[in-house]
Write a protein that holds these residues in place. Structure first.
Motif, PDB file in Angstrom:
ATOM      1  N   GLN A  20       0.825  -1.212   0.000  1.00 48.35           N
ATOM      2  CA  GLN A  20       0.000   0.000   0.000  1.00 48.35           C
ATOM      3  C   GLN A  20       0.858   1.261   0.000  1.00 48.35           C
ATOM      4  OE1 GLN A  20      -3.428  -0.426   0.135  1.00 48.35           O
ATOM      5  NE2 GLN A  20      -3.798   1.736  -0.065  1.00 48.35           N
ATOM      6  N   ASP A  21       1.804   1.346   0.914  1.00 46.61           N
ATOM      7  CA  ASP A  21       2.640   2.551   1.022  1.00 46.61           C
ATOM      8  C   ASP A  21       3.488   2.776  -0.226  1.00 46.61           C
ATOM      9  OD1 ASP A  21       1.642   3.124   3.550  1.00 46.61           O
ATOM     10  OD2 ASP A  21       3.267   2.081   4.591  1.00 46.61           O
ATOM     11  N   TRP A  24       1.221   3.907  -3.080  1.00 41.92           N
ATOM     12  CA  TRP A  24       0.845   5.326  -3.023  1.00 41.92           C
ATOM     13  C   TRP A  24       1.958   6.198  -3.582  1.00 41.92           C
ATOM     14  CZ3 TRP A  24      -1.384   5.172   2.598  1.00 41.92           C
ATOM     15  CH2 TRP A  24      -2.697   4.697   2.551  1.00 41.92           C
ATOM     16  N   GLY A  28       0.011   6.872  -6.766  1.00 35.91           N
ATOM     17  CA  GLY A  28      -0.923   7.875  -6.276  1.00 35.91           C
ATOM     18  C   GLY A  28      -1.912   7.324  -5.257  1.00 35.91           C
ATOM     19  N   GLU A  29      -2.758   8.214  -4.760  1.00 30.51           N
ATOM     20  CA  GLU A  29      -3.614   7.867  -3.624  1.00 30.51           C
ATOM     21  C   GLU A  29      -4.781   6.943  -3.972  1.00 30.51           C
ATOM     22  OE1 GLU A  29      -6.525  11.666  -3.153  1.00 30.51           O
ATOM     23  OE2 GLU A  29      -4.470  11.900  -2.459  1.00 30.51           O
ATOM     24  N   ARG A  32      -4.635   0.815  -4.215  1.00 35.75           N
ATOM     25  CA  ARG A  32      -4.876  -0.068  -3.076  1.00 35.75           C
ATOM     26  C   ARG A  32      -4.196  -1.395  -3.386  1.00 35.75           C
ATOM     27  NH1 ARG A  32      -6.442   4.203  -1.944  1.00 35.75           N
ATOM     28  NH2 ARG A  32      -8.420   4.849  -1.051  1.00 35.75           N
TER      29      ARG A  32
END
Length: 95
Positions: A20-21, A24, A28-29, A32
């Motif tokens: 996940q990290d 991101w 991007g946000e 998932r």
């Protein structure tokens, strides 16, 4: 097409490998990871007294919301992919 299917599979594989990290940072946000969706599904369905995804209207609304989030995560990896439409009526006519 074969190319569309391959791009989808690569994007899905990326979601299984990239945390996940890290996702991101790279994508991007909207990204998932695969574990996010496994956890979401389990959290919403594992209640002994209430299954929020499969009981009543939760099936329609809950699965649509998860599918939308999943597709957005796929498109964070590769903007050309989309969740394929599965016409279950076609499968029922196969031998």
């Amino acid at each position: 097409t074969d190319e569309d299917r391959e791009r989808l599979i690569v994007a899905m594989h990326t979601m299984t490998r990239v945390s996940q990290d890290e996702g991101w940072e790279r994508y991007g946000e909207a990204y998932r990871d695969w574990n996010h969706f496994v956890k979401q599904h389990l959290d919403l369905t594992s209640g002994r007294d209430c299954d929020h995804l499969h009981d009543g209207l939760g099936f329609l609304t809950g699965h649509v919301a998860l599918a939308n989030e999943f597709e957005r995560a796929l498109q964070a990896v590769d903007s050309s992919v989309a969740c394929p439409y599965w016409d279950f009526t076609m499968d029922s006519t196969r031998d």
